[in-house]
Design a protein around this motif. Structure first.
Motif, PDB file in Angstrom:
ATOM      1  N   GLU A   1     -14.325  12.097  -1.938  1.00 57.45           N
ATOM      2  CA  GLU A   1     -13.498  12.205  -3.128  1.00 57.45           C
ATOM      3  C   GLU A   1     -12.040  11.806  -2.859  1.00 57.45           C
ATOM      4  O   GLU A   1     -11.429  11.071  -3.640  1.00 57.45           O
ATOM      5  CB  GLU A   1     -13.563  13.638  -3.678  1.00 57.45           C
ATOM      6  N   ASP A   2     -11.476  12.288  -1.741  1.00 56.28           N
ATOM      7  CA  ASP A   2     -10.087  11.942  -1.424  1.00 56.28           C
ATOM      8  C   ASP A   2      -9.922  10.446  -1.195  1.00 56.28           C
ATOM      9  O   ASP A   2      -8.920   9.850  -1.615  1.00 56.28           O
ATOM     10  CB  ASP A   2      -9.628  12.714  -0.185  1.00 56.28           C
ATOM     11  N   LEU A   3     -10.892   9.832  -0.527  1.00 57.61           N
ATOM     12  CA  LEU A   3     -10.822   8.392  -0.293  1.00 57.61           C
ATOM     13  C   LEU A   3     -10.945   7.610  -1.595  1.00 57.61           C
ATOM     14  O   LEU A   3     -10.269   6.592  -1.789  1.00 57.61           O
ATOM     15  CB  LEU A   3     -11.920   7.973   0.688  1.00 57.61           C
ATOM     16  N   ILE A   4     -11.789   8.066  -2.508  1.00 56.11           N
ATOM     17  CA  ILE A   4     -11.952   7.396  -3.802  1.00 56.11           C
ATOM     18  C   ILE A   4     -10.665   7.483  -4.614  1.00 56.11           C
ATOM     19  O   ILE A   4     -10.234   6.500  -5.243  1.00 56.11           O
ATOM     20  CB  ILE A   4     -13.141   8.009  -4.563  1.00 56.11           C
TER      21      ILE A   4
ATOM     22  N   ARG B   1      -8.291   4.320  -5.937  1.00 60.68           N
ATOM     23  CA  ARG B   1      -7.831   4.096  -7.315  1.00 60.68           C
ATOM     24  C   ARG B   1      -6.319   3.862  -7.348  1.00 60.68           C
ATOM     25  O   ARG B   1      -5.835   2.990  -8.076  1.00 60.68           O
ATOM     26  CB  ARG B   1      -8.204   5.297  -8.190  1.00 60.68           C
ATOM     27  N   HIS B   2      -5.571   4.636  -6.582  1.00 62.39           N
ATOM     28  CA  HIS B   2      -4.126   4.427  -6.531  1.00 62.39           C
ATOM     29  C   HIS B   2      -3.793   3.069  -5.912  1.00 62.39           C
ATOM     30  O   HIS B   2      -2.867   2.384  -6.359  1.00 62.39           O
ATOM     31  CB  HIS B   2      -3.471   5.546  -5.733  1.00 62.39           C
TER      32      HIS B   2
ATOM     33  N   TYR C   1       0.850  -1.183   0.000  1.00 60.80           N
ATOM     34  CA  TYR C   1       0.000   0.000   0.000  1.00 60.80           C
ATOM     35  C   TYR C   1       0.895   1.246   0.000  1.00 60.80           C
ATOM     36  O   TYR C   1       1.731   1.420   0.884  1.00 60.80           O
ATOM     37  CB  TYR C   1      -0.916  -0.002   1.225  1.00 60.80           C
ATOM     38  N   ASN C   2       0.724   2.077  -1.009  1.00 65.54           N
ATOM     39  CA  ASN C   2       1.459   3.327  -1.133  1.00 65.54           C
ATOM     40  C   ASN C   2       2.974   3.103  -1.071  1.00 65.54           C
ATOM     41  O   ASN C   2       3.677   3.706  -0.248  1.00 65.54           O
ATOM     42  CB  ASN C   2       1.034   4.308  -0.030  1.00 65.54           C
TER      43      ASN C   2
ATOM     44  N   ASP D   1      -1.616  -0.126  -7.592  1.00 66.03           N
ATOM     45  CA  ASP D   1      -0.443  -0.768  -6.991  1.00 66.03           C
ATOM     46  C   ASP D   1      -0.699  -2.255  -6.728  1.00 66.03           C
ATOM     47  O   ASP D   1       0.162  -3.099  -6.995  1.00 66.03           O
ATOM     48  CB  ASP D   1      -0.069  -0.061  -5.685  1.00 66.03           C
ATOM     49  N   PHE D   2      -1.869  -2.565  -6.192  1.00 67.93           N
ATOM     50  CA  PHE D   2      -2.197  -3.969  -5.941  1.00 67.93           C
ATOM     51  C   PHE D   2      -2.294  -4.747  -7.252  1.00 67.93           C
ATOM     52  O   PHE D   2      -1.885  -5.903  -7.332  1.00 67.93           O
ATOM     53  CB  PHE D   2      -3.521  -4.080  -5.171  1.00 67.93           C
ATOM     54  N   GLY D   3      -2.856  -4.109  -8.281  1.00 68.67           N
ATOM     55  CA  GLY D   3      -3.074  -4.803  -9.547  1.00 68.67           C
ATOM     56  C   GLY D   3      -1.793  -5.270 -10.194  1.00 68.67           C
ATOM     57  O   GLY D   3      -1.743  -6.364 -10.785  1.00 68.67           O
TER      58      GLY D   3
END
Length: 501
Positions: free
Chosen positions: A366-369, A373-374, A232-233, A378-380
Motif C-alpha cells: 500500500e505504501d509503495l502504491i 501515485r504521487h 522525484y519527490n 509529479d512526472f505527469g
C-alpha cells in the motif's frame, strides 16, 4: 567505485579511463554576457553534484565500496564480498509501477495526432528510461528541439551528463546544459545549451570552446527554456527532487554488507571447527597450513606422542552459530523496507512461517502504491509541459484551451487482480449509463490502452459491416435490386409516380 577527486579543472572520476570529465569554458565567443554567466553557473552545478551522482550510480549497480570498521573481518573476505542489490530493488520496484500509457483529452480519440508522433520518436520506452534515472539521481531532463527535417523531437538527459538552473519565481528551468559528446578519454567535447532565447551547440576543438560555423542556433518558443525536469519527490527547497536511494538507505545497505561479510567469515570457521592439540610432538606442532589441513581432512589421522612419551589430547572448540548474523540481516532488511516503502519479503531475507493471504500482500504494497501515485502526478506535470511545447512547435496555431485539456494516462499502480477488476466493472456498468462502453470503463475492467484502441477499431469494423448488410437487405425486395430500375423499352420516359417504389 572509481575514486572521486577534485582539481582546478573540475571533477574527474579516477581509476576509469572513460570517466566523464569537463574542462569548463571561461568564455565562449558568440555567446552574450548573460549566456556566458549562465554557462559558468551550469558547469559549476555539474561539478558540485558529479561526485554524488557517481555514488548513487555505484549503489544502484551494486558496486558500492564496503564501509568496514577494520575490527573483525579479514582482508581476504572484505576484498571479495558480494554487495547487496537492495538499491536497485528499491528503484526498479517503484519504476515498474510508474507505467506511461499515453495521452488523453475529452472528446478526442488521438489528441493532436500524438500517437504517431510518440511512435516515431519511441517516446514510451525513452520516457521509461528517464523515469528510472530520475529515481536514481533525483531527477532527469526532457528537452525539446528540432530534428533534421524540421519536426520537433524530444530527448532525455541524465544528471550524470547534464545540469540545470532553477527559476524559483516562475517555477521552471532557467537554463540547462547537456554533455552531448566526449572523446575516448572521457573528456567532454560537445555541450548543448538550452537557454531562455535559443538552443546553442558549442564544441571543444584544440582546447578551445566555440560555436561551430555550420551550427544554426534554434530559437525557443515563447521565450522560455525548452528543458523540463522529471523530478522525484520535489520540494520547494529541492525543486530537482530527491534520490530514491536516500542517505539513510545507503547507510542501511552498508550495515547489511558488513553483516554479510561477518556471516561469511563465521561460515568459514563453522565449516572447519577449530581443534586444539595438547602435548604433541615437534613435527606436529611445526606443520604448515597445507599439511595441517591435509591432516585434518584425512580419512584416518595419527598423532605421535611427545618427547616425554605422553599421549597428546585433542580438544575441539565449537564454532558459534550463524543465527545472530541472520537475525541482524533480517533487522537490516526490515529497516531498509521501511525506509523505501517496499515489502520486506521482496528483499529475500524475511520469511514468514505461514503463507500470507492476498489481502495481507496487498496491504504490504500500500505504501509503495501511494508513492507511485504521487510520482505519477509529479512526472505527469513535466511530461505535459514537454509535449505541449512540442505541439506548439509543430503547429503554432494550436488552441491553447485544447492543449490545457491534455492529460497523461498512467497504468493503475495498484494492478488489481483480473477477478477484482471484472467484479468492479460489472457493478459500475450496471449503475452508470454508458460506463461499460467508455474508455474509463474499459480501463477499470483491466484493459490496457493499446487493447482499448484495438477493441474500438474492431467494434467500428463490425458496426460498419452490419450497416452495409442492413442497407443491402433493405434495398432488395423479392430478389430484385430496387436501386437499379430497368430502362423503359423504346426510350420512353416513365410517367411520374409509376414504377417500383
Amino acid at each position: 567505485m572509481p575514486e572521486i577527486t577534485m582539481s582546478q579543472n573540475g571533477w574527474t572520476g579516477g581509476g576509469h579511463a572513460a570517466a566523464l570529465k569537463l574542462l569548463a569554458p571561461s568564455h565562449v565567443e558568440g555567446l552574450s554576457d548573460t549566456e556566458n554567466a549562465l554557462l559558468a553557473e551550469l558547469c559549476d552545478t555539474w561539478t558540485r553534484h558529479a561526485g554524488r551522482n557517481a555514488t548513487l550510480t555505484a549503489y544502484y549497480e551494486a558496486k558500492e565500496p564496503l564501509k568496514d570498521f577494520g575490527l573483525t573481518m579479514p582482508k581476504s573476505i572484505t576484498a571479495n564480498y558480494t554487495p547487496l542489490g537492495w538499491a536497485r530493488k528499491a528503484v526498479d520496484m517503484l519504476m515498474e509501477l510508474c507505467v506511461f500509457e499515453g495521452f488523453v483529452a475529452p472528446g478526442m480519440d488521438d489528441p493532436f495526432g500524438l500517437q504517431d508522433f510518440m511512435a516515431s520518436i519511441r517516446f514510451t520506452s525513452v520516457l521509461q528510461q528517464a523515469i528510472q534515472t530520475a529515481l536514481i539521481h533525483g531527477c532527469s531532463f526532457l528537452t525539446v528541439g528540432r530534428a533534421a527535417d524540421g519536426q520537433p523531437t524530444i530527448r532525455t538527459h541524465t544528471t550524470e551528463a547534464s545540469a540545470a538552473i532553477w527559476d524559483y519565481p516562475n517555477r521552471r528551468i532557467k537554463a540547462c546544459m547537456s554533455i552531448c559528446d566526449q572523446d575516448k578519454h572521457g573528456n567532454a567535447t560537445g555541450l548543448m545549451l538550452y537557454m531562455p532565447e535559443r538552443n546553442i551547440l558549442i564544441e571543444r576543438r584544440d582546447g578551445v570552446w566555440a560555436i561551430p560555423q555550420d551550427a544554426t542556433p534554434e530559437p525557443t518558443v515563447g521565450g522560455r527554456c525548452m528543458a523540463f525536469r522529471l523530478a522525484y519527490n520535489p520540494t520547494q527547497i529541492k525543486p530537482f527532487g530527491r534520490s530514491r536511494i536516500s542517505r539513510d538507505a545507503m547507510r542501511i545497505i552498508d550495515g547489511a554488507n558488513r553483516t554479510i561479510c561477518r556471516a561469511e567469515g563465521n561460515a568459514e570457521f563453522y565449516s572447519f571447527p577449530k581443534i586444539l592439540l595438547l602435548g604433541v610432538s615437534e613435527d606436529i606442532a611445526s606443520m604448515s597450513g597445507d599439511q595441517a589441513l591435509g591432516l585434518y581432512m584425512g580419512r584416518w589421522n595419527a598423532i605421535s606422542k611427545d618427547i616425554d612419551g605422553d599421549t597428546p589430547s585433542v580438544v575441539q572448540l565449537s564454532a558459534s552459530t550463524m543465527d545472530p548474523h541472520l537475525t541482524m540481516l533480517k533487522s537490516w532488511a526490515a529497516m531498509f523496507a521501511a525506509a523505501v516503502n517496499i515489502p520486506a519479503s521482496s528483499l529475500g531475507v524475511v520469511s514468514d512461517s505461514n503463507p500470507t493471504s492476498a489481502e495481507a500482500t496487498e496491504a504490504q504494497r500500500e505504501d509503495l502504491i501511494i508513492e507511485a501515485r504521487h510520482a505519477d502526478r509529479d512526472f505527469g506535470d513535466s511530461i505535459l509541459e514537454t509535449i505541449r511545447m512540442a505541439v506548439r512547435m509543430r503547429d503554432p496555431s494550436v488552441d491553447e484551451a485544447d492543449l490545457l485539456k491534455l492529460q497523461v494516462d498512467w497504468m493503475n499502480p495498484s494492478m488489481p487482480a483480473t477477478s477484482m477488476s471484472a467484479d468492479a466493472y460489472s457493478k459500475l456498468a450496471g449503475s452508470i449509463t454508458g460506463f461499460g462502453d467508455s474508455d474509463v470503463g474499459m480501463t477499470r475492467a483491466g484493459l490496457s490502452r493499446s487493447e482499448i484502441i484495438r477493441l474500438k477499431a474492431d467494434q467500428r469494423r463490425t458496426n460498419a459491416s452490419k450497416i452495409i448488410d442492413n442497407i443491402r437487405a433493405g434495398n432488395t425486395v423479392g430478389g430484385v435490386n430496387v436501386l437499379r430500375q430497368p430502362e423503359p423499352a423504346g426510350g420512353e420516359t416513365p410517367a411520374t409516380g409509376t414504377g417500383a417504389e
